[in-house]
Design a protein around this motif. Structure first.
Motif, PDB file in Angstrom:
ATOM      1  N   GLY A  93      45.277  23.387  -3.641  1.00 51.91           N
ATOM      2  CA  GLY A  93      46.647  23.090  -3.252  1.00 51.91           C
ATOM      3  C   GLY A  93      47.191  23.958  -2.134  1.00 51.91           C
ATOM      4  O   GLY A  93      48.375  24.223  -2.084  1.00 51.91           O
ATOM      5  N   VAL A  94      46.318  24.425  -1.226  1.00 54.45           N
ATOM      6  CA  VAL A  94      46.727  25.237  -0.078  1.00 54.45           C
ATOM      7  C   VAL A  94      46.135  24.635   1.184  1.00 54.45           C
ATOM      8  O   VAL A  94      45.177  23.872   1.128  1.00 54.45           O
ATOM      9  CB  VAL A  94      46.271  26.715  -0.240  1.00 54.45           C
ATOM     10  N   ALA A  95      46.704  24.990   2.335  1.00 50.04           N
ATOM     11  CA  ALA A  95      46.181  24.498   3.612  1.00 50.04           C
ATOM     12  C   ALA A  95      44.744  24.987   3.765  1.00 50.04           C
ATOM     13  O   ALA A  95      44.424  26.086   3.329  1.00 50.04           O
ATOM     14  CB  ALA A  95      47.047  25.001   4.759  1.00 50.04           C
ATOM     15  N   PRO A  96      43.852  24.217   4.320  1.00 49.44           N
ATOM     16  CA  PRO A  96      44.018  22.913   4.958  1.00 49.44           C
ATOM     17  C   PRO A  96      43.842  21.740   4.004  1.00 49.44           C
ATOM     18  O   PRO A  96      43.585  20.632   4.427  1.00 49.44           O
ATOM     19  CB  PRO A  96      42.904  22.918   6.000  1.00 49.44           C
ATOM     20  N   ASN A  97      43.948  21.961   2.701  1.00 46.68           N
ATOM     21  CA  ASN A  97      43.622  20.923   1.723  1.00 46.68           C
ATOM     22  C   ASN A  97      44.814  20.317   1.007  1.00 46.68           C
ATOM     23  O   ASN A  97      44.679  19.802  -0.093  1.00 46.68           O
ATOM     24  CB  ASN A  97      42.626  21.477   0.708  1.00 46.68           C
ATOM     25  N   LEU A  98      45.966  20.357   1.626  1.00 54.24           N
ATOM     26  CA  LEU A  98      47.140  19.748   1.006  1.00 54.24           C
ATOM     27  C   LEU A  98      46.986  18.237   0.878  1.00 54.24           C
ATOM     28  O   LEU A  98      47.622  17.614   0.038  1.00 54.24           O
ATOM     29  CB  LEU A  98      48.394  20.106   1.799  1.00 54.24           C
ATOM     30  N   ASN A  99      46.133  17.654   1.714  1.00 55.06           N
ATOM     31  CA  ASN A  99      45.903  16.207   1.674  1.00 55.06           C
ATOM     32  C   ASN A  99      44.532  15.850   1.123  1.00 55.06           C
ATOM     33  O   ASN A  99      44.032  14.754   1.353  1.00 55.06           O
ATOM     34  CB  ASN A  99      46.065  15.605   3.070  1.00 55.06           C
ATOM     35  N   ALA A 100      43.898  16.777   0.391  1.00 52.66           N
ATOM     36  CA  ALA A 100      42.605  16.470  -0.226  1.00 52.66           C
ATOM     37  C   ALA A 100      42.770  15.285  -1.171  1.00 52.66           C
ATOM     38  O   ALA A 100      43.854  15.054  -1.720  1.00 52.66           O
ATOM     39  CB  ALA A 100      42.077  17.685  -0.971  1.00 52.66           C
ATOM     40  N   LYS A 101      41.688  14.542  -1.375  1.00 47.81           N
ATOM     41  CA  LYS A 101      41.739  13.359  -2.236  1.00 47.81           C
ATOM     42  C   LYS A 101      40.863  13.600  -3.454  1.00 47.81           C
ATOM     43  O   LYS A 101      39.716  14.019  -3.346  1.00 47.81           O
ATOM     44  CB  LYS A 101      41.243  12.134  -1.475  1.00 47.81           C
ATOM     45  N   ILE A 102      41.421  13.307  -4.625  1.00 50.23           N
ATOM     46  CA  ILE A 102      40.707  13.442  -5.883  1.00 50.23           C
ATOM     47  C   ILE A 102      40.686  12.067  -6.544  1.00 50.23           C
ATOM     48  O   ILE A 102      41.738  11.469  -6.772  1.00 50.23           O
ATOM     49  CB  ILE A 102      41.386  14.470  -6.806  1.00 50.23           C
TER      50      ILE A 102
END
Length: 116
Positions: free
Chosen positions: A47-56
């Motif tokens: 839940g931190v940048a650069p993964n705020l838009n990661a998909k699960i």
């Protein structure tokens, strides 16, 4: 989350090097019974940048997509179309950006248990 690792050769003949690495984890089980403990499931450490838009993506054991969630959201509550899913093993796939100079795209698969 992101961590800095320091290291050097065991012989001590060099300076200390540092590397930033990203560590993600996930609960091996969850119990959506509204008792306030382990009521939802989500990936930990994305839940931190650069993964705020990661998909699960969450799948049942037959490969049916049940839910797509975000690492910054509340997580999966164990339902599909508003109906509670049974106690069973469920699979996930997470697509995220590696914390490196190249922004390498990674995919990790795994499974967890829903207990009722």
């Amino acid at each position: 989350g992101t961590h800095t690792v320091f290291g050097r050769l065991a012989s001590g003949n060099c300076s200390i090097s540092e590397v930033e690495i990203g560590i993600i984890d996930y609960p091996r089980f969850f119990t959506p019974n509204a008792d306030g403990f382990h009521d939802t499931w989500n990936i930990i450490g994305l839940g931190v940048a650069p993964n705020l838009n990661a998909k699960i993506f969450i799948f049942d054991r037959y490969g049916k997509l049940l839910k797509q969630i975000s690492p910054v959201g509340t997580g999966w509550d164990g339902t599909f179309n508003g109906q509670p899913m049974p106690s069973n093993d469920y699979w996930f796939r997470v697509e995220f950006t590696e914390v490196d100079e190249l922004g390498t795209q990674r995919t990790v698969n795994g499974h967890f248990t829903l207990k009722r």
